[in-house]
Write a protein that holds these residues in place. Structure first.
Motif, PDB file in Angstrom:
ATOM      1  N   PRO A 198       0.695  -1.396  -0.021  1.00 15.54           N
ATOM      2  CA  PRO A 198       0.085  -0.133  -0.126  1.00 15.54           C
ATOM      3  C   PRO A 198       0.978   1.293  -0.032  1.00 15.54           C
ATOM      4  O   PRO A 198       0.430   2.293  -0.782  1.00 15.54           O
ATOM      5  N   PHE A 199       1.825   1.451   0.637  1.00 14.54           N
ATOM      6  CA  PHE A 199       2.713   2.489   0.872  1.00 14.54           C
ATOM      7  C   PHE A 199       3.379   2.663  -0.449  1.00 14.54           C
ATOM      8  O   PHE A 199       3.926   4.294  -0.494  1.00 14.54           O
ATOM      9  N   ARG A 200       3.777   1.722  -0.998  1.00 11.08           N
ATOM     10  CA  ARG A 200       4.385   1.886  -2.595  1.00 11.08           C
ATOM     11  C   ARG A 200       3.433   2.520  -3.584  1.00 11.08           C
ATOM     12  O   ARG A 200       3.941   2.814  -4.595  1.00 11.08           O
ATOM     13  N   ASP A 201       2.244   2.539  -3.272  1.00 13.36           N
ATOM     14  CA  ASP A 201       1.271   2.862  -4.333  1.00 13.36           C
ATOM     15  C   ASP A 201       0.984   4.514  -4.175  1.00 13.36           C
ATOM     16  O   ASP A 201       0.572   4.899  -3.398  1.00 13.36           O
ATOM     17  N   PHE A 249      -1.022   6.646  -1.483  1.00 13.07           N
ATOM     18  CA  PHE A 249      -0.137   7.717  -0.642  1.00 13.07           C
ATOM     19  C   PHE A 249       0.436   8.571  -1.607  1.00 13.07           C
ATOM     20  O   PHE A 249       1.493   8.284  -2.238  1.00 13.07           O
ATOM     21  N   SER A 250       0.249   9.939  -1.718  1.00 15.93           N
ATOM     22  CA  SER A 250       0.797  10.825  -2.271  1.00 15.93           C
ATOM     23  C   SER A 250       2.221  11.064  -1.895  1.00 15.93           C
ATOM     24  O   SER A 250       2.510  10.760  -0.571  1.00 15.93           O
ATOM     25  N   SER A 251       3.076  12.047  -2.466  1.00 14.75           N
ATOM     26  CA  SER A 251       4.344  12.143  -2.185  1.00 14.75           C
ATOM     27  C   SER A 251       4.236  13.059  -0.583  1.00 14.75           C
ATOM     28  O   SER A 251       4.960  12.673  -0.023  1.00 14.75           O
ATOM     29  N   ARG A 252       3.573  13.888  -0.870  1.00 17.94           N
ATOM     30  CA  ARG A 252       3.454  14.747   0.500  1.00 17.94           C
ATOM     31  C   ARG A 252       2.935  13.809   1.730  1.00 17.94           C
ATOM     32  O   ARG A 252       3.540  13.850   2.784  1.00 17.94           O
ATOM     33  N   ALA A 253       1.900  12.987   1.514  1.00 19.91           N
ATOM     34  CA  ALA A 253       1.702  11.977   2.450  1.00 19.91           C
ATOM     35  C   ALA A 253       2.701  11.107   3.075  1.00 19.91           C
ATOM     36  O   ALA A 253       2.700  10.845   4.321  1.00 19.91           O
ATOM     37  N   ILE A 254       3.538  10.464   2.005  1.00 22.26           N
ATOM     38  CA  ILE A 254       4.772   9.769   2.432  1.00 22.26           C
ATOM     39  C   ILE A 254       5.599  10.610   3.315  1.00 22.26           C
ATOM     40  O   ILE A 254       6.131  10.085   4.420  1.00 22.26           O
ATOM     41  N   PHE A 255       5.972  11.915   3.197  1.00 22.40           N
ATOM     42  CA  PHE A 255       6.791  12.814   3.826  1.00 22.40           C
ATOM     43  C   PHE A 255       6.420  12.962   5.322  1.00 22.40           C
ATOM     44  O   PHE A 255       6.839  12.974   6.245  1.00 22.40           O
ATOM     45  N   ARG A 256       5.110  13.320   5.439  1.00 22.92           N
ATOM     46  CA  ARG A 256       4.137  13.587   6.592  1.00 22.92           C
ATOM     47  C   ARG A 256       4.408  12.347   7.235  1.00 22.92           C
ATOM     48  O   ARG A 256       4.513  12.390   8.432  1.00 22.92           O
ATOM     49  N   PHE A 257       4.195  11.180   6.792  1.00 24.78           N
ATOM     50  CA  PHE A 257       4.124   9.591   7.283  1.00 24.78           C
ATOM     51  C   PHE A 257       5.531   9.553   8.012  1.00 24.78           C
ATOM     52  O   PHE A 257       5.414   9.259   9.087  1.00 24.78           O
ATOM     53  N   ALA A 283       6.104  11.879  11.068  1.00 27.09           N
ATOM     54  CA  ALA A 283       5.146  11.293  12.310  1.00 27.09           C
ATOM     55  C   ALA A 283       5.868  10.262  12.851  1.00 27.09           C
ATOM     56  O   ALA A 283       5.844  10.077  13.907  1.00 27.09           O
ATOM     57  N   ALA A 284       6.200   9.133  11.993  1.00 23.28           N
ATOM     58  CA  ALA A 284       6.653   7.845  12.296  1.00 23.28           C
ATOM     59  C   ALA A 284       7.727   7.958  13.190  1.00 23.28           C
ATOM     60  O   ALA A 284       8.129   7.311  14.268  1.00 23.28           O
ATOM     61  N   MET A 285       8.832   8.596  12.769  1.00 26.49           N
ATOM     62  CA  MET A 285      10.190   8.948  13.253  1.00 26.49           C
ATOM     63  C   MET A 285      10.128   9.583  14.319  1.00 26.49           C
ATOM     64  O   MET A 285      10.662   9.156  15.526  1.00 26.49           O
ATOM     65  N   ALA A 286       9.180  10.677  14.679  1.00 26.67           N
ATOM     66  CA  ALA A 286       8.941  11.519  15.956  1.00 26.67           C
ATOM     67  C   ALA A 286       8.418  10.622  16.623  1.00 26.67           C
ATOM     68  O   ALA A 286       8.698  10.492  17.854  1.00 26.67           O
ATOM     69  N   LEU A 287       7.323   9.695  16.426  1.00 24.90           N
ATOM     70  CA  LEU A 287       6.574   9.034  17.557  1.00 24.90           C
ATOM     71  C   LEU A 287       7.546   7.848  18.113  1.00 24.90           C
ATOM     72  O   LEU A 287       7.840   7.673  19.243  1.00 24.90           O
TER      73      LEU A 287
END
Length: 634
Positions: A348-351, A355-363, A366-370
């Protein structure tokens, strides 16, 4: 632990080089399967750790091909490049790290938990290789309590991909015709560094990029067309099969004693490169495209991520290495976790449509911060001892029952420090010479020496038994440290007594050649007019003793813990015991720790409520004092 690198790239990324090659997925399978089977202790795969090298070559080939094609076409973007890396790496990695933190917080005893959030923070920041390079010492914990140890290779890759795009951009602008030559020179320098330091014991060549870069660059050179393709079909067949044989030779013939990486890494690296270059259209290539191999290759990244934590947590919970049905269950669980991760996270995340480019960078942010926040919170909890009752904590904390002088006095030769004098403030009349098994015994002896107004010198070097001429291929310190110890004995007539201590029961030292060298060493000391006291084997246990006792305390009575059978230890030291008997007849004092530790058919783990070991085979101070007192050593 020999680790594994993250499997190369996705099908889409393979297509970005030329077109999708199913043989590359098959090659990924030939990398991840030996790694999995090696870590699961499956017999016959003693060199399975070379999967790291195969993955590095694949990764270098695919990623360099993508970058070079886009740089040459004027379309390369660092933002787009890292978007692809984030899509590939971050989602599955984040889920695995989150699961590891949760499992460790539930399962691990305080002393073992402390290192997990630190390694999680390092893995999140792609610096795990730097962390594990510096995370050394007896209280850093072994590989068996490091569920994120395998992420070191992600650090190597991502650090490599910080510099490679910049280098290729600079070469495209200033030296486009010398691109392959420059990359080749960098690869040779890295290989030279790996060979020059292959016997270095610090972990530099294993964990750090400078000595690993040549493996990725081997793939880079193929992608850049630096190696011409043989036109002769028979030659391509021969090269491809030679590559398959080189990889197989490393997997089945290397073992933990192989000096690695360095020259030995050339077999899997060149073998993988040969298959990448020549396998398409050959019979070897058709082998790699078999459906079971290509299917495993598609799962290889997630299988790599999940197999090691599952193995570590299972062995931790059971206090035993994987074996029998447990081993099969863990392997099956690793494949199931890999499939679920691939199907519901990786794909899913490669699609781009989901997930747009902006969504990938936001994710990613967020994941690294968490993960950084959770890791920092667990670090602040300091092992979170409130999870366990006091009686279990007391047993677990006995892992700290070590010589208070261990940090100052052990491995002084390796640190170019003066050897320690322990006991009364007088000139020493004795020396304890040995490996790490001698540290607590030296301290226990020093307590008796101090009471009698005497002192002794401690000369202990990790993994180096006190045997002149002992020169293991992976550790050049031993021969030098042992020669320095003997020279110190010869130069100081005040040293009248020499204690010899080592991990005699480790399964490697009961070799006739080694036993003969020990006999010659004892003879050389006695020829100097010194008394020799040989302290025999400490019986190793099949588990970490404080951890095992703490686990038993949580579920019942730790007093029912059973140690190793005395007969098993005696069976592992047949040649040594024959030497010990002859030495006794010749007037050498031989002290048997088993006489104090093994009062019946099995060896004790605890006496008067105190564990006798601080891990699986090193005596604690309590254990060392028991041996010294009952043997009436002075």
């Amino acid at each position: 632990m020999h680790g594994a690198a993250p499997p190369g790239q996705s099908k889409a990324e393979s297509e970005a080089v030329t077109c999708y090659r199913s043989d590359i997925d098959g090659l990924r399978a030939l990398a991840i399967l030996p790694v999995l089977l090696f870590h699961a202790h499956i017999p016959g795969f003693s060199g399975g750790y070379v999967g790291v090298d195969i993955f590095f070559v694949i990764s270098g080939y695919l990623i360099t091909g993508i970058i070079a094609r886009e740089v040459d076409g004027g379309t390369f973007s660092l933002v787009r490049f890292y978007e692809r890396r984030f899509r590939r790496i971050i989602p599955a990695l984040s889920l695995m790290i989150l699961a590891v933190l949760a499992a460790a917080a539930w399962l691990y005893l305080p002393g073992d938990l402390e290192g997990v959030p630190r390694s999680a923070l390092a893995a999140t920041l792609f610096a795990a290789n730097l962390w594990f390079f510096t995370d050394t010492g007896y209280f850093a914990g072994g590989a068996d309590v490091k569920p994120l140890l395998h992420t070191w290779s992600l650090g190597v890759e991502e650090q490599f991909y910080i510099g490679l795009p910049i280098l290729l951009l600079l070469l495209a602008r200033f030296a486009p015709r010398r691109r392959s030559i420059v990359i080749g020179i960098v690869a040779l320098l890295s290989l030279g560094l790996a060979i020059a330091f292959q016997r270095d014991t610090s972990g530099f060549t294993f964990y750090l990029l400078p000595a690993r870069a040549w493996e990725l660059l081997a793939g880079s050179l193929l992608a850049l067309g630096a190696v011409p393709m043989p036109r002769n079909r028979a030659l391509r067949e021969a090269i491809a099969w030679a590559g398959l044989m080189a990889v197989s030779l490393a997997v089945f013939c290397y073992d933990r004693d192989t000096v690695f990486p360095g020259i030995a890494a050339m077999a899997p690296v060149l073998g993988a490169a040969a298959l990448l270059h020549c396998a398409p259209g050959t019979t070897a290539g058709r082998v790699l495209t078999l459906p079971p191999l290509t299917a495993t290759g598609l799962l290889s990244y997630s299988l790599y991520l999940w197999h090691w934590p599952l193995i570590v947590f299972t062995e931790y919970a059971t206090d035993a290495p994987l074996s029998g049905w447990t081993r099969l269950a863990v392997i099956a669980a690793a494949f199931l976790a890999a499939f679920l991760s691939w199907r519901y996270v990786e794909r899913p995340f490669r699609d781009h449509r989901r997930f747009s480019s902006r969504a990938i960078f936001r994710f990613t942010a967020a994941a690294m911060a968490l993960l950084c926040l959770l890791s920092t919170a667990l670090m602040a909890a300091g092992g979170w001892p409130q999870r366990f009752p006091p009686h279990a904590l007391r047993l677990a904390e006995s892992r700290a029952d070590i010589s208070p002088e261990r940090g100052r006095c052990h491995d002084t030769f390796a640190r170019s420090a003066a050897p320690c004098i322990l006991g009364a403030p007088v000139k020493p009349d004795a020396m304890l010479w040995g490996d790490s098994h001698g540290v607590e015994l030296a301290y226990a002896l020093s307590l008796r020496a101090a009471a009698g107004g005497r002192s002794l010198v401690e000369r202990t070097t990790s993994s180096c038994p006190p045997v002149l001429g002992y020169d293991p291929p992976k550790d050049p310190r031993c021969a030098r440290a042992n020669r320095a110890a003997f020279d110190a004995i010869r130069a100081d007539p005040g040293i009248r007594q020499v204690y010899l201590v080592a991990f005699w029961a480790n399964g490697q030292f009961d070799d006739p050649a080694f036993v003969a060298a020990l006999d010659r060493t004892i003879g050389a000391i006695r020829a100097q007019g010194r008394e020799v006291v040989l302290i025999g084997p400490v019986p190793p246990q099949p588990f970490d003793v404080p951890r095992r006792l703490a686990h038993l305390a949580l579920s019942g009575d730790p007093g029912r813990a059973t140690g190793a059978a005395r007969s098993a230890i005696e069976g592992r030291t047949v040649h040594l015991r024959a030497l010990f008997a002859r030495l006794r007849r010749n007037g050498v004092q031989v002290v048997e720790p088993m006489a104090a530790l093994c009062t019946d058919g099995h060896c004790a783990l605890m006496r008067d409520g105190r564990p006798l070991y601080f891990d699986s085979h090193h005596l604690s101070v309590a254990g060392a004092r028991l041996v010294v007192n009952q043997s009436r050593l002075r």
